[in-house]
Design a protein around this motif. Structure first.
Motif, mmCIF file in Angstrom:
data_model
loop_
_atom_site.group_PDB
_atom_site.id
_atom_site.type_symbol
_atom_site.label_atom_id
_atom_site.label_comp_id
_atom_site.label_asym_id
_atom_site.label_seq_id
_atom_site.Cartn_x
_atom_site.Cartn_y
_atom_site.Cartn_z
ATOM 1 N N LEU A 166 32.787 33.258 48.066
ATOM 2 C CA LEU A 166 32.409 33.669 46.714
ATOM 3 C C LEU A 166 32.790 35.120 46.450
ATOM 4 C CD1 LEU A 166 28.946 31.908 46.432
ATOM 5 C CD2 LEU A 166 31.068 31.251 45.295
ATOM 6 N N LEU A 167 32.604 35.980 47.438
ATOM 7 C CA LEU A 167 32.985 37.377 47.255
ATOM 8 C C LEU A 167 34.498 37.538 47.225
ATOM 9 C CD1 LEU A 167 30.343 39.342 49.341
ATOM 10 C CD2 LEU A 167 30.477 39.039 46.869
ATOM 11 N N ALA A 168 35.210 36.736 47.993
ATOM 12 C CA ALA A 168 36.671 36.793 47.972
ATOM 13 C C ALA A 168 37.219 36.411 46.606
ATOM 14 C CB ALA A 168 37.252 35.887 49.051
ATOM 15 N N ALA A 169 36.498 35.567 45.889
ATOM 16 C CA ALA A 169 36.922 35.136 44.559
ATOM 17 C C ALA A 169 36.682 36.197 43.495
ATOM 18 C CB ALA A 169 36.173 33.858 44.168
ATOM 19 N N THR A 170 35.832 37.144 43.770
ATOM 20 C CA THR A 170 35.363 38.085 42.762
ATOM 21 C C THR A 170 36.376 39.128 42.295
ATOM 22 O OG1 THR A 170 33.109 37.762 43.540
ATOM 23 C CG2 THR A 170 33.506 39.722 42.232
ATOM 24 N N PRO A 171 37.112 39.830 43.163
ATOM 25 C CA PRO A 171 37.958 40.930 42.680
ATOM 26 C C PRO A 171 39.013 40.553 41.648
ATOM 27 C CG PRO A 171 37.631 41.142 45.026
ATOM 28 C CD PRO A 171 37.072 39.801 44.626
ATOM 29 N N LYS A 172 39.467 39.310 41.630
ATOM 30 C CA LYS A 172 40.490 38.930 40.642
ATOM 31 C C LYS A 172 39.969 39.063 39.215
ATOM 32 C CE LYS A 172 43.831 35.482 39.387
ATOM 33 N NZ LYS A 172 44.513 34.258 39.734
ATOM 34 N N ALA A 173 38.715 38.721 39.002
ATOM 35 C CA ALA A 173 38.104 38.823 37.670
ATOM 36 C C ALA A 173 36.606 39.060 37.845
ATOM 37 C CB ALA A 173 38.369 37.568 36.865
ATOM 38 N N PRO A 174 36.202 40.283 38.204
ATOM 39 C CA PRO A 174 34.808 40.561 38.536
ATOM 40 C C PRO A 174 33.804 40.238 37.444
ATOM 41 C CG PRO A 174 36.170 42.508 38.910
ATOM 42 C CD PRO A 174 37.034 41.460 38.309
ATOM 43 N N SER A 175 34.218 40.304 36.186
ATOM 44 C CA SER A 175 33.260 40.045 35.114
ATOM 45 C C SER A 175 32.923 38.564 34.980
ATOM 46 C CB SER A 175 33.785 40.580 33.784
ATOM 47 O OG SER A 175 34.977 39.917 33.431
ATOM 48 N N LEU B 289 33.057 29.892 38.294
ATOM 49 C CA LEU B 289 32.957 30.234 39.703
ATOM 50 C C LEU B 289 33.318 29.030 40.570
ATOM 51 C CD1 LEU B 289 32.232 32.465 41.695
ATOM 52 C CD2 LEU B 289 29.870 31.701 41.579
ATOM 53 N N GLY B 290 32.859 27.851 40.180
ATOM 54 C CA GLY B 290 33.191 26.636 40.923
ATOM 55 C C GLY B 290 34.678 26.350 40.903
ATOM 56 N N LYS B 291 35.308 26.570 39.755
ATOM 57 C CA LYS B 291 36.755 26.357 39.628
ATOM 58 C C LYS B 291 37.508 27.335 40.521
ATOM 59 C CE LYS B 291 40.461 26.147 36.224
ATOM 60 N NZ LYS B 291 40.841 26.315 34.829
ATOM 61 N N ARG B 292 37.105 28.589 40.491
ATOM 62 C CA ARG B 292 37.769 29.612 41.308
ATOM 63 C C ARG B 292 37.573 29.313 42.796
ATOM 64 N NH1 ARG B 292 41.748 32.470 42.521
ATOM 65 N NH2 ARG B 292 41.362 34.558 43.255
ATOM 66 N N LYS B 293 36.378 28.886 43.174
ATOM 67 C CA LYS B 293 36.100 28.544 44.567
ATOM 68 C C LYS B 293 37.029 27.413 45.014
ATOM 69 C CE LYS B 293 32.346 26.294 45.624
ATOM 70 N NZ LYS B 293 30.954 25.912 45.850
ATOM 71 N N SER B 294 37.208 26.415 44.165
ATOM 72 C CA SER B 294 38.094 25.291 44.482
ATOM 73 C C SER B 294 39.535 25.755 44.650
ATOM 74 C CB SER B 294 38.022 24.228 43.393
ATOM 75 O OG SER B 294 36.744 23.663 43.352
ATOM 76 N N GLN B 295 39.976 26.683 43.799
ATOM 77 C CA GLN B 295 41.330 27.223 43.907
ATOM 78 C C GLN B 295 41.528 27.941 45.240
ATOM 79 O OE1 GLN B 295 41.357 29.705 40.416
ATOM 80 N NE2 GLN B 295 42.384 28.154 39.163
ATOM 81 N N ILE B 296 40.549 28.734 45.619
ATOM 82 C CA ILE B 296 40.649 29.481 46.873
ATOM 83 C C ILE B 296 40.663 28.527 48.062
ATOM 84 C CG2 ILE B 296 39.434 31.072 48.415
ATOM 85 C CD1 ILE B 296 38.592 32.615 45.900
#
Length: 92
Positions: free
Chosen positions: A51-60, A71-78
């Motif tokens: 979850l933290l690894a996903a954050t810097p790309k779009a912190p807001s 967040l779920g979509k980004r987690k799936s991408q990672i």
């Protein structure tokens, strides 16, 4: 290039995570771990790290307190990218 001559990739990544913005006023991994999970970085589990690894790309929008659907979509991408790079294996 100078950094790569002076530091290892692991050291460069560590410097990056200690300085990058994680949203909600958290600069660096230590502040982010404390803010989002009330833990030190060494106490984070794999999901929290993801979850933290996903954050810097779009912190807001991608921080653990943000929109859960995004967040779920980004987690799936990672996770998909990590499988693609053979860093992890796909769950069966």
């Amino acid at each position: 290039m100078e950094y790569e001559e002076k530091y290892t990739k692991k050291q460069i990544l560590e410097m990056y995570f200690n300085e990058v913005y994680f949203g909600n006023g958290a600069w660096g991994i230590a502040q982010a771990a404390r803010l989002y999970f009330d833990k030190t970085p060494s106490d984070l589990n794999e999901l929290e790290c993801l979850l933290l690894a996903a954050t810097p790309k779009a912190p807001s929008v991608c921080n653990p307190l943000g929109d859960q659907m995004r967040l779920g979509k980004r987690k799936s991408q990672i996770l998909a990218r990590m499988v693609e790079l053979k860093m992890i294996t796909a769950a069966k």
